[in-house]
Design a protein around this motif. Structure first.
Motif, mmCIF file in Angstrom:
data_model
loop_
_atom_site.group_PDB
_atom_site.id
_atom_site.type_symbol
_atom_site.label_atom_id
_atom_site.label_comp_id
_atom_site.label_asym_id
_atom_site.label_seq_id
_atom_site.Cartn_x
_atom_site.Cartn_y
_atom_site.Cartn_z
ATOM 1 N N SER A 30 -5.365 7.511 -4.911
ATOM 2 C CA SER A 30 -4.297 7.830 -3.958
ATOM 3 C C SER A 30 -3.708 9.212 -4.245
ATOM 4 O O SER A 30 -3.344 9.941 -3.330
ATOM 5 N N TRP A 40 -0.378 8.740 2.310
ATOM 6 C CA TRP A 40 0.048 7.516 2.992
ATOM 7 C C TRP A 40 -1.110 6.847 3.716
ATOM 8 O O TRP A 40 -1.194 5.616 3.738
ATOM 9 N N GLU A 41 -2.008 7.622 4.289
ATOM 10 C CA GLU A 41 -3.176 7.036 4.950
ATOM 11 C C GLU A 41 -4.035 6.290 3.933
ATOM 12 O O GLU A 41 -4.487 5.173 4.176
ATOM 13 N N TYR A 42 -4.242 6.916 2.770
ATOM 14 C CA TYR A 42 -5.051 6.293 1.718
ATOM 15 C C TYR A 42 -4.330 5.061 1.168
ATOM 16 O O TYR A 42 -4.949 4.022 0.950
ATOM 17 N N HIS A 43 -3.049 5.179 0.944
ATOM 18 C CA HIS A 43 -2.214 4.053 0.497
ATOM 19 C C HIS A 43 -2.410 2.852 1.409
ATOM 20 O O HIS A 43 -2.640 1.723 0.954
ATOM 21 N N ASP A 44 -2.328 3.098 2.712
ATOM 22 C CA ASP A 44 -2.453 2.000 3.674
ATOM 23 C C ASP A 44 -3.824 1.344 3.595
ATOM 24 O O ASP A 44 -3.933 0.111 3.644
ATOM 25 N N VAL A 45 -4.874 2.144 3.452
ATOM 26 C CA VAL A 45 -6.228 1.595 3.338
ATOM 27 C C VAL A 45 -6.346 0.753 2.062
ATOM 28 O O VAL A 45 -6.934 -0.331 2.078
ATOM 29 N N PHE A 47 -4.008 -0.924 0.494
ATOM 30 C CA PHE A 47 -3.292 -2.188 0.626
ATOM 31 C C PHE A 47 -3.932 -3.122 1.650
ATOM 32 O O PHE A 47 -3.720 -4.324 1.596
ATOM 33 N N GLN A 48 -4.738 -2.578 2.532
ATOM 34 C CA GLN A 48 -5.500 -3.423 3.464
ATOM 35 C C GLN A 48 -6.750 -3.982 2.798
ATOM 36 O O GLN A 48 -7.348 -4.923 3.305
ATOM 37 N N TYR A 61 -13.385 4.882 1.116
ATOM 38 C CA TYR A 61 -12.113 5.052 1.826
ATOM 39 C C TYR A 61 -11.821 6.548 2.009
ATOM 40 O O TYR A 61 -11.330 6.963 3.054
#
Length: 128
Positions: A30, A40-45, A47-48, A61
């Protein structure tokens, strides 16, 4: 952020817990994404896909977000984010954040994954 655009600032600190073997590489990844403006885009991926955090997954990712893979891999190989993680963990220890997620609203600790309304309650109280 939508409800408090002028009153709220979000600061994210890394706190990879030692019992989660893939947390530290995910935190590093991240930070590598952050270097390219995509934290934030990487963070979201991440956590998904919390159960898919092997090196190949982390690189996948990054590719999916169109990161510069040469820079991403170099950052990961060099351990460039290690000092940042250590600083973040020192802050967490100082303020008593032992688990994740731990959030603070104007110094008030909110432990664990809480619904948005729990945060709004604290934010509204602090703004008052």
């Amino acid at each position: 952020m939508k409800d408090y655009p002028k009153d709220l600032k979000i600061v994210f600190k890394q706190q990879p817990l030692p019992f989660h073997k893939r947390a530290r590489p995910a935190a590093m990844a991240s930070l590598a994404a952050h270097q390219q403006g995509k934290f934030w885009e990487y963070h979201d991926v991440l956590f998904q896909n919390m159960k898919k955090l092997e090196d190949a997954d982390l690189e996948g990712y990054a590719k999916g977000l169109k990161l510069n893979m040469k820079k991403f891999k170099k950052y990961m190989a060099d351990g460039a984010g290690e000092e940042q993680i250590k600083r973040d963990q020192a802050v967490a220890a100082k303020v008593g954040a032992r688990g994740t997620p731990t959030s603070f609203v104007n110094g008030y600790m909110v432990r664990g994954a809480q619904p948005v309304d729990a945060f709004k309650k604290v934010i509204d109280r602090e703004l008052a």
